[in-house]
Structure formats: C-alpha cells, structure tokens
Design a protein around this motif. Structure first.
Motif, PDB file in Angstrom:
ATOM      1  N   MET A 121      55.160   9.953   6.425  1.00  0.00           N
ATOM      2  CA  MET A 121      54.196  10.693   7.303  1.00  0.00           C
ATOM      3  C   MET A 121      54.530  11.944   6.833  1.00  0.00           C
ATOM      4  O   MET A 121      53.789  13.059   6.816  1.00  0.00           O
ATOM      5  CB  MET A 121      54.654  10.569   8.811  1.00  0.00           C
ATOM      6  N   LEU A 122      55.831  12.650   6.754  1.00  0.00           N
ATOM      7  CA  LEU A 122      56.157  13.865   6.196  1.00  0.00           C
ATOM      8  C   LEU A 122      55.507  14.002   4.928  1.00  0.00           C
ATOM      9  O   LEU A 122      54.787  15.196   4.655  1.00  0.00           O
ATOM     10  CB  LEU A 122      57.678  13.879   6.030  1.00  0.00           C
ATOM     11  N   ASP A 123      55.243  13.366   3.964  1.00  0.00           N
ATOM     12  CA  ASP A 123      54.550  13.437   2.754  1.00  0.00           C
ATOM     13  C   ASP A 123      53.294  13.624   2.998  1.00  0.00           C
ATOM     14  O   ASP A 123      52.430  14.364   2.117  1.00  0.00           O
ATOM     15  CB  ASP A 123      54.690  12.120   1.627  1.00  0.00           C
ATOM     16  N   ASN A 124      52.614  13.011   3.818  1.00  0.00           N
ATOM     17  CA  ASN A 124      51.127  13.098   4.066  1.00  0.00           C
ATOM     18  C   ASN A 124      50.823  14.498   4.740  1.00  0.00           C
ATOM     19  O   ASN A 124      49.782  14.954   4.642  1.00  0.00           O
ATOM     20  CB  ASN A 124      50.582  12.123   5.182  1.00  0.00           C
ATOM     21  N   PHE A 125      51.633  15.250   5.431  1.00  0.00           N
ATOM     22  CA  PHE A 125      51.573  16.427   5.994  1.00  0.00           C
ATOM     23  C   PHE A 125      52.130  17.521   4.985  1.00  0.00           C
ATOM     24  O   PHE A 125      52.269  18.627   4.999  1.00  0.00           O
ATOM     25  CB  PHE A 125      52.550  16.772   7.188  1.00  0.00           C
TER      26      PHE A 125
END
Length: 183
Positions: A121-125
């Motif tokens: 999720m953090l990578d997606n953001f």
C-alpha cells in the motif's frame, strides 16, 4: 391493569451479546480455515463491522419491541454498549485461543502478511521507499505485540472506547420516541 415487567437494558443485552460474539467467532474460524490471510484483510474488517452493526440493530429492535415499541436513547445506548462488550469479550477469548492454543504460529504468519500488505500500500502511494529499516522493524514489533496475550487485553481496552462511540451511533439508530406523549 397488569403492569408489564421489563428487563433492564444490561440484562437484555447479555443474550444478544453472547449470540453476536459466537457468530463473530464462528466467522473468524471459518475465515481462518478458508484462508488465514483474509483475517488481516480490509474487507474482512469491514464485513465484521457491518455484521456487528447489523446484529446489534436487529437485537436492539427486538428489545425495543419488548418494551412496547419505544426506547429512549439512554436505554438504546446501554443495550448496544453491553452487547458490544459481551461480544468483544467472546471474540477476544476466541482470538487468544486461536493465536496461542490452536495455532501458536499463526500470529507470526499474520504479521508477515500485514507487513507485506502495508508495504504494498505504501509503495502504491510512493511512500514505501521513504521508510527506514528501523521503522519497518518497529512496525513489525508493534504488530507482533498486538497478538500477544497482553496485546489482546490492551486491544480490548482500546476497543471499549470504540464500542462506546459505536454505541452512540447504534443508540441513535435503535431509539424510538413516543410522539404521543409530546404536548
């Protein structure tokens, strides 16, 4: 005229709380047997909340009917809060059994899945690379601590605050004022 004897909201909430807790426990174990990774998925948390809400509203309306069709906000709040506490206690005991007796290695597996999900999720953001290895280790430790016996007790303490807030919402949904007494 025979006076109808009513049960206090706390006593009336015992059976619905027990039933709600058992239903949530059965769902947790079914999800565990289907695929344990679903236990830390967002949809599972959301679905649990919807079921929790739905059951408390259903049982609350039944209790309101027993009271003659009307219930004050205070009575509805108390009913909802006690129901959620009982259900939460049963769920906590079930989780402790699951994580410490039935499958002691499960918490470690869930932490790994949680961490992977969070990093994805953090990578997606675009924020995944900004975390240091120390921050990731701290997150892992916090996640691991949540599955310990003490962590489960602490989580229940926090849940009591959440239950109180949810009970305010549920109390507003369940209450029904007798408008015939308005002058």
């Amino acid at each position: 005229m025979i006076e109808q004897q009513t049960i206090s909201p706390s006593k009336a909430a015992l059976k619905p709380g027990f039933v709600t807790g058992l239903i949530m426990l059965v769902i947790t174990f079914l999800i565990y047997f289907i695929d344990y990774t679903y236990l830390v998925s967002a949809w599972y948390g959301f679905a649990s909340l919807v079921i929790f809400f739905g059951l408390v509203i259903y049982f609350g309306k039944q209790y309101r009917k027993e009271l003659g069709g009307f219930m004050t906000f205070g009575t509805a709040f108390q009913f909802a809060f006690v129901t959620l506490i009982i259900a939460g206690l049963i769920a906590m005991v079930g989780n402790i059994l699951l994580y410490h007796v039935i499958h002691p290695g499960l918490s470690e597996m869930l932490v790994k899945v949680q961490l992977e999900n969070m990093m994805e999720m953090l990578d997606n953001f675009g924020a995944g690379e900004s975390l240091s290895s120390d921050q990731i280790k701290d997150m892992r430790r916090d996640m691991e601590d949540a599955y310990t016996f003490v962590g489960q007790i602490k989580s229940f303490g926090i849940a009591l605050i959440i239950y109180a807030i949810l009970s305010l919402i549920l109390g507003a949904v369940i209450k029904k004022r007798d408008k015939s007494t308005d002058f």
